[in-house]
Motif scaffolding. Structure first.
Motif, mmCIF file in Angstrom:
data_model
loop_
_atom_site.group_PDB
_atom_site.id
_atom_site.type_symbol
_atom_site.label_atom_id
_atom_site.label_comp_id
_atom_site.label_asym_id
_atom_site.label_seq_id
_atom_site.Cartn_x
_atom_site.Cartn_y
_atom_site.Cartn_z
ATOM 1 N N ILE A 62 37.536 44.760 44.414
ATOM 2 C CA ILE A 62 36.676 43.827 44.100
ATOM 3 C C ILE A 62 36.532 42.711 44.666
ATOM 4 O O ILE A 62 36.104 41.646 44.808
ATOM 5 C CB ILE A 62 36.927 43.100 42.423
ATOM 6 N N ALA A 63 36.785 43.074 46.340
ATOM 7 C CA ALA A 63 36.930 41.994 47.027
ATOM 8 C C ALA A 63 36.025 41.223 47.999
ATOM 9 O O ALA A 63 34.910 41.884 47.704
ATOM 10 C CB ALA A 63 38.256 42.516 48.629
ATOM 11 N N LYS A 88 41.688 49.424 46.893
ATOM 12 C CA LYS A 88 42.210 49.940 45.687
ATOM 13 C C LYS A 88 41.576 48.806 44.634
ATOM 14 O O LYS A 88 40.806 48.212 43.804
ATOM 15 C CB LYS A 88 43.442 49.054 45.930
ATOM 16 N N SER A 89 40.957 50.179 43.761
ATOM 17 C CA SER A 89 40.541 49.738 42.580
ATOM 18 C C SER A 89 41.892 49.838 41.518
ATOM 19 O O SER A 89 42.902 50.447 41.282
ATOM 20 C CB SER A 89 39.503 51.212 41.978
ATOM 21 N N LEU A 90 41.232 48.204 40.324
ATOM 22 C CA LEU A 90 41.739 47.483 39.365
ATOM 23 C C LEU A 90 42.480 48.881 38.127
ATOM 24 O O LEU A 90 43.356 48.676 37.393
ATOM 25 C CB LEU A 90 41.784 46.491 39.284
ATOM 26 N N ASP A 91 41.579 49.655 38.021
ATOM 27 C CA ASP A 91 41.666 50.836 37.027
ATOM 28 C C ASP A 91 42.935 51.694 37.681
ATOM 29 O O ASP A 91 43.017 52.001 38.024
ATOM 30 C CB ASP A 91 39.972 51.699 37.349
ATOM 31 N N ALA A 94 42.688 55.382 38.848
ATOM 32 C CA ALA A 94 42.406 55.628 39.697
ATOM 33 C C ALA A 94 43.167 56.474 40.388
ATOM 34 O O ALA A 94 44.591 55.608 40.911
ATOM 35 C CB ALA A 94 42.024 53.998 40.641
ATOM 36 N N ILE A 95 43.059 56.595 41.635
ATOM 37 C CA ILE A 95 43.565 57.072 42.635
ATOM 38 C C ILE A 95 44.676 56.428 43.374
ATOM 39 O O ILE A 95 43.829 55.134 43.609
ATOM 40 C CB ILE A 95 43.205 58.950 43.610
ATOM 41 N N ASP A 96 45.826 56.515 43.707
ATOM 42 C CA ASP A 96 46.441 55.659 44.462
ATOM 43 C C ASP A 96 45.698 55.924 46.309
ATOM 44 O O ASP A 96 46.066 56.851 46.604
ATOM 45 C CB ASP A 96 47.891 55.421 44.776
ATOM 46 N N PHE A 133 53.265 41.157 36.605
ATOM 47 C CA PHE A 133 51.844 41.863 36.511
ATOM 48 C C PHE A 133 50.262 41.494 37.882
ATOM 49 O O PHE A 133 50.760 42.936 37.902
ATOM 50 C CB PHE A 133 51.239 40.215 35.727
ATOM 51 N N ASN A 134 50.348 40.247 38.374
ATOM 52 C CA ASN A 134 49.617 41.476 39.960
ATOM 53 C C ASN A 134 51.013 41.031 40.776
ATOM 54 O O ASN A 134 49.772 40.718 41.585
ATOM 55 C CB ASN A 134 48.200 39.941 39.593
#
Ligand code: NAI
Length: 353
Positions: A62-63, A88-91, A94-96, A133-134
Motif C-alpha cells: 500500500i506504499a 509486503k501485503s498486510l493480508d 500473504a507469503i513473507d 501492533f504496527n
C-alpha cells in the motif's frame, strides 16, 4: 585525532585516485521503507555506491509507489547494481517476502515508519514505530535476526534514542551481537558541518563537528570546540548555534507544513553512514558518529560518539574527547534527557520479550 578522522572520511575516499585502489565490494543492501520520502532517494544514493552489488527495495503493497516500481526505475542506472523490489501485503495470509529480501544482506537501512508532523516530538512516534501492533522496527529487526543476523542494521526510524536500545536488547536476547544495531545520527553532523561552514566561510568538506549524545532535542550535542573551524566561533554565538543544530529537524517539519519531515538531507546523511559501513566491511576502516551500545559514558548504555566501522561492522566506539566548560555543562543536560529515553526503550524490550 581529527586528522586521521578526516582522512578516513568516506566522501574523500572517492577522490583518492593515487592510493592503491581497493577492490570494490559486492555487498547486498536492503532499504526497508524504500518507497518512502527518505527511502527513495536513499535507495538511489546506495545504488550509486560502487560497493553495492545488490539492492533490495522493501516496502508495503500500500506504499505511495510500489517498491517494485522504485526497483524497476533504479534498475536502469548504468551501474553494476541489481535492484529488486519486495512488497509486503498486510493480508495475514500473504507469503513473507522478507526472507528473499534480506537473505545474505550485509547492510539493512531502515527509514520505514511514520514521520513527525508539526507539534509532534520524536518521542510521540515511539508507540507507533516500535509498538506491538504496527511494530515496524520490531518486525524488521526480527526478520534481520532470522535472515541476515550478521548484517549491520542501521535504524533511521524515530525516536532513535529509544528504538535502538529496544532493538539491541532484542538482539542480545537472541544471542546476536547488539552492536549490529546502529542508530543513524549522521544528519546532525551534516547539519552542524554545514552551519559552521556557512558561518566561518570554510569549505564544508573541511569541517568535522562531532555530534555526541543522542538524536532528539537537547540530547543532540555538537562539539564545536573539537573542530579547527568550529573552535574559532566566538563563545557568545555558540548557544544559538547549538540550538540551531538541535532544532534543524523541527525547522524542516514546520517548513514542510504537515507534509513530512527531512527526507532528502536524511537520505544524503543515511547514505554517508551506509557507505561508511560498506567501506569498513570492504577493508577500509571508516569513522562516523553513530548511536550504539557503548561504555564511553558511565550510566548510559547507549550513546552517540565516533564509531569506526571495520570488516565486522562496529569495530571501535571512541571516547568523546576533550570538552570545554560550556560543553561539559551541556553534556549533563544531554545525559539526563537521554537516560529517560534509553529507559523507555529498555522498558519496551522488557515488556515485549
Ligand atoms: P514516509 O512516510 O515518507 O516513508 C515511510 C515508508 O515506510 C513508507 O513508504 C511506508 O509505506 C513504509 N512502511 C511503513 N510501515 C512499514 C512496514 N511495516 N514495513 C515496511 N515499510 C513500511 O516517511 P519518511 O519521511 O521517509 O520517514 C521515515 C522515518 O524516518 C520516520 O520514522 C522519521 O521520523 C524518521 N526520520 C529519522 C531521521 C533521523 O535523523 N534519524 C530524520 C528524518 C526522519
Amino acid at each position: 585525532g581529527t586528522a586521521a578522522f578526516v582522512a578516513n572520511r568516506v566522501r574523500s575516499q572517492t577522490d583518492v585516485t593515487n592510493c592503491e585502489a581497493t577492490k570494490k565490494g559486492n555487498f547486498k543492501v536492503c532499504v526497508c521503507g524504500g518507497s518512502g520520502g527518505i527511502g527513495q532517494p536513499l535507495s538511489l544514493l546506495m545504488a550509486m555506491d560502487p560497493n553495492v552489488g545488490e539492492l533490495s527495495v522493501y516496502d508495503l503493497t500500500i506504499a505511495m509507489v510500489p517498491p517494485g516500481g522504485v526497483a524497476a526505475d533504479l534498475g536502469h542506472l548504468e551501474t553494476k547494481v541489481k535492484v529488486k523490489g519486495y512488497a509486503k501485503s498486510l493480508d495475514e495470509k500473504a507469503i513473507d517476502v522478507l526472507g528473499d529480501c534480506l537473505k545474505d544482506c550485509n547492510l539493512v537501512l531502515v527509514p520505514a515508519g511514520m514521520p513527525r508532523k508539526p507539534g509532534q516530538t520524536r518521542d510521540d512516534l515511539f508507540k507507533i514505530n516500535a509498538g506491538i501492533f504496527n511494530g515496524i522496527a520490531k518486525e524488521v529487526v526480527e526478520a534481520c535476526a532470522k535472515y541476515c543476523p550478521n548484517a549491520v542494521v542501521a535504524l533511521v526510524v524515530n525516536p532513535v534514542n529509544s528504538v535502538v536500545p529496544a532493538m539491541a536488547e532484542l538482539y542480545k536476547k537472541k544471542g546476536l551481537n547488539p552492536k549490529n544495531i546502529v542508530g543513524v545520527t549522521t544528519l546532525d553532523c551534516v547539519r552542524a558541518n554545514k552551519f559552521v561552514a556557512e558561518i566561518t566561510g570554510a569549505d564544508p568538506d573541511d569541517v568535522e563537528i562531532p555530534v555526541i549524545g543522542g538524536h532528539a532535542g537537547v540530547t543532540i550535542m555538537p562539539v564545536f570546540s573539537q573542530d579547527k573551524h568550529g573552535s574559532k566561533i566566538p563563545a557568545k554565538d555558540i548557544p544559538a548555534l547549538d540550538k540551531h543544530v538541535q532544532d534543524a529537524g523541527t525547522d524542516v517539519v514546520n517548513a514542510k507544513n504537515g507534509k513530512g519531515s527531512a527526507t532528502l538531507s536524511m537520505a544524503f546523511a543515511g547514505a554517508r553512514l551506509g557507505k561508511a559501513v560498506l567501506a569498513g566491511l570492504n577493508g577500509t576502516p571508516t569513522t562516523e558518529c553513530a548511536y550504539v551500545l557503548s561504555d564511553v559514558m558511565p550510566g548510559l548504555p547507549y550513546f552517540t560518539s565516533k564509531v569506526t566501522f571495520g570488516k565486522n561492522g562496529v569495530e571501535t566506539v571512541h571516547p568523546i574527547g576533550k570538552l570545554n566548560q560550556y560543553e561539559k555543562e551541556r553534556l549533563e543536560e544531554a545525559k539526563a534527557a537521554l537516560k529517560n529515553e534509553i529507559q523507555s526503550g529498555l522498558d519496551y524490550a522488557a515488556s515485549n520479550s
